[in-house]
Design a protein around this motif. Sequence first.
Motif, PDB file in Angstrom:
ATOM      1  N   PHE A 115       0.843  -1.189   0.000  1.00 23.05           N
ATOM      2  CA  PHE A 115       0.000   0.000   0.000  1.00 23.05           C
ATOM      3  C   PHE A 115       0.880   1.241   0.000  1.00 23.05           C
ATOM      4  O   PHE A 115       2.101   1.168   0.171  1.00 23.05           O
ATOM      5  CB  PHE A 115      -0.945   0.022   1.211  1.00 23.05           C
ATOM      6  CG  PHE A 115      -0.246   0.092   2.548  1.00 23.05           C
ATOM      7  CD1 PHE A 115       0.205   1.294   3.066  1.00 23.05           C
ATOM      8  CD2 PHE A 115      -0.048  -1.056   3.302  1.00 23.05           C
ATOM      9  CE1 PHE A 115       0.852   1.364   4.299  1.00 23.05           C
ATOM     10  CE2 PHE A 115       0.594  -1.003   4.536  1.00 23.05           C
ATOM     11  CZ  PHE A 115       1.037   0.213   5.022  1.00 23.05           C
ATOM     12  N   GLU A 128       0.851   5.427   1.568  1.00 26.36           N
ATOM     13  CA  GLU A 128       0.221   6.312   2.551  1.00 26.36           C
ATOM     14  C   GLU A 128       0.917   7.665   2.513  1.00 26.36           C
ATOM     15  O   GLU A 128       2.028   7.808   2.015  1.00 26.36           O
ATOM     16  CB  GLU A 128       0.326   5.707   3.953  1.00 26.36           C
ATOM     17  CG  GLU A 128       1.760   5.495   4.434  1.00 26.36           C
ATOM     18  CD  GLU A 128       1.837   4.907   5.837  1.00 26.36           C
ATOM     19  OE1 GLU A 128       1.123   5.418   6.718  1.00 26.36           O
ATOM     20  OE2 GLU A 128       2.607   3.947   6.033  1.00 26.36           O
ATOM     21  N   GLN A 165       5.526   4.353   0.005  1.00 25.17           N
ATOM     22  CA  GLN A 165       4.985   3.017  -0.240  1.00 25.17           C
ATOM     23  C   GLN A 165       5.588   2.017   0.755  1.00 25.17           C
ATOM     24  O   GLN A 165       6.714   2.176   1.199  1.00 25.17           O
ATOM     25  CB  GLN A 165       5.304   2.551  -1.677  1.00 25.17           C
ATOM     26  CG  GLN A 165       4.586   3.326  -2.762  1.00 25.17           C
ATOM     27  CD  GLN A 165       5.177   4.700  -3.003  1.00 25.17           C
ATOM     28  OE1 GLN A 165       6.397   4.873  -2.937  1.00 25.17           O
ATOM     29  NE2 GLN A 165       4.330   5.682  -3.268  1.00 25.17           N
ATOM     30  N   ALA A 188      -3.304  -5.757   3.613  1.00 26.58           N
ATOM     31  CA  ALA A 188      -3.189  -4.446   2.984  1.00 26.58           C
ATOM     32  C   ALA A 188      -4.515  -4.010   2.372  1.00 26.58           C
ATOM     33  O   ALA A 188      -4.915  -2.843   2.471  1.00 26.58           O
ATOM     34  CB  ALA A 188      -2.095  -4.467   1.922  1.00 26.58           C
ATOM     35  N   GLN A 189      -5.213  -4.941   1.748  1.00 22.49           N
ATOM     36  CA  GLN A 189      -6.518  -4.624   1.177  1.00 22.49           C
ATOM     37  C   GLN A 189      -7.507  -4.233   2.265  1.00 22.49           C
ATOM     38  O   GLN A 189      -8.328  -3.326   2.089  1.00 22.49           O
ATOM     39  CB  GLN A 189      -7.038  -5.819   0.380  1.00 22.49           C
ATOM     40  CG  GLN A 189      -6.226  -6.112  -0.876  1.00 22.49           C
ATOM     41  CD  GLN A 189      -6.590  -7.436  -1.514  1.00 22.49           C
ATOM     42  OE1 GLN A 189      -7.439  -8.182  -1.007  1.00 22.49           O
ATOM     43  NE2 GLN A 189      -5.945  -7.764  -2.628  1.00 22.49           N
ATOM     44  N   SER A 211      -6.819  -0.715   3.262  1.00 18.97           N
ATOM     45  CA  SER A 211      -7.288   0.231   2.253  1.00 18.97           C
ATOM     46  C   SER A 211      -8.772   0.492   2.378  1.00 18.97           C
ATOM     47  O   SER A 211      -9.261   1.590   2.108  1.00 18.97           O
ATOM     48  CB  SER A 211      -6.962  -0.300   0.851  1.00 18.97           C
ATOM     49  OG  SER A 211      -5.553  -0.407   0.677  1.00 18.97           O
ATOM     50  N   SER A 214      -9.760   3.498   5.189  1.00 17.71           N
ATOM     51  CA  SER A 214      -8.815   4.479   4.674  1.00 17.71           C
ATOM     52  C   SER A 214      -8.268   5.433   5.736  1.00 17.71           C
ATOM     53  O   SER A 214      -7.296   6.132   5.505  1.00 17.71           O
ATOM     54  CB  SER A 214      -9.462   5.292   3.537  1.00 17.71           C
ATOM     55  OG  SER A 214     -10.649   5.933   4.013  1.00 17.71           O
TER      56      SER A 214
END
Length: 301
Positions: free
Chosen positions: A161, A163, A265, A290-291, A294, A297
């Motif tokens: 991911f 951020e 990243q 990670a999903q 996400s 958020s």
Amino acid sequence: MDLRQLTYFLGVAEELHFSRAAEKLFIVQPALSRHIQQLEEEIGVVLFERDKRNVRLTAAGAYFRDEMSKIKHQLEYVTEQTRRIHSGTVGKIRMGHPGSALYSILPETLAMTYERFPDINIELTEIAELELLEALTNYGIDVGFTREVSIDARFSIQLLFEEHFALVIPHDHPLNETNFRDIGQCQEEAFILPKLDAHLHYGQILHGIFGEKGFQPRVVYHSNYGATILRLVEKKLGLSVLPISYRHGASALGVRFLKLDTKTQLYLIWRSDDANPVLPHIKEIAQQAAQHLSLHSSYLS
């Protein structure tokens, strides 16, 4: 004596009846009797007393039954463990991580791994970016979370991911979300930053945040550990720039986070030739963690 003979013997010892044992073992009775006779001849002991109406274990046969039963259970356990180790559902993996992973992907990855594979042992090491690749090269760790993009063929990476960075300030600092425009407003401030070599990708991004505004920060303390940096900022010893996921571990501290436009990243990295059967499970679970982040958020934005 082989495992098949042992299975036949234990079947007869349980039933004390050759016909019933043969039926359960899916073998014809004459063949079963022949296997038991061969076993007795091989070890030189009469295991069963037989007459036309009854089958009984001899004293030696009862002892043999008890000990062979233990061995059979142990063999079944070893066989199953061997299969599980081969499939990666049992095993060990050594994982390196930066401090920021503690506040984002690491807890979720560990929780999901334990839920699915409770017999996988994960050995954790908090490690600075400068040391992580060296630890992988020297087999000090097997897999790591990193903010470095490696083009070394010895390693494989997987993007998890990205951020935002954030400016970290004491809780009573005059800057806030209303009057903060960019980090150029902090040219006269002292900073607490990681000590990173210029060739590191993460270091280039971090220092580029200041370079875009035409100044180099006045660094009064260096630390490669985010928890240390947060406490120093809390004590008003300087400001810092950290990945915004640190915000989720700082709620009890007297600091605030102001989001910057620049992003960083996080990757998973491992040796390309590593055959550890646990590794594919870790790669899959880290991507799923990670999903999950996400979808929530607030962790990353």
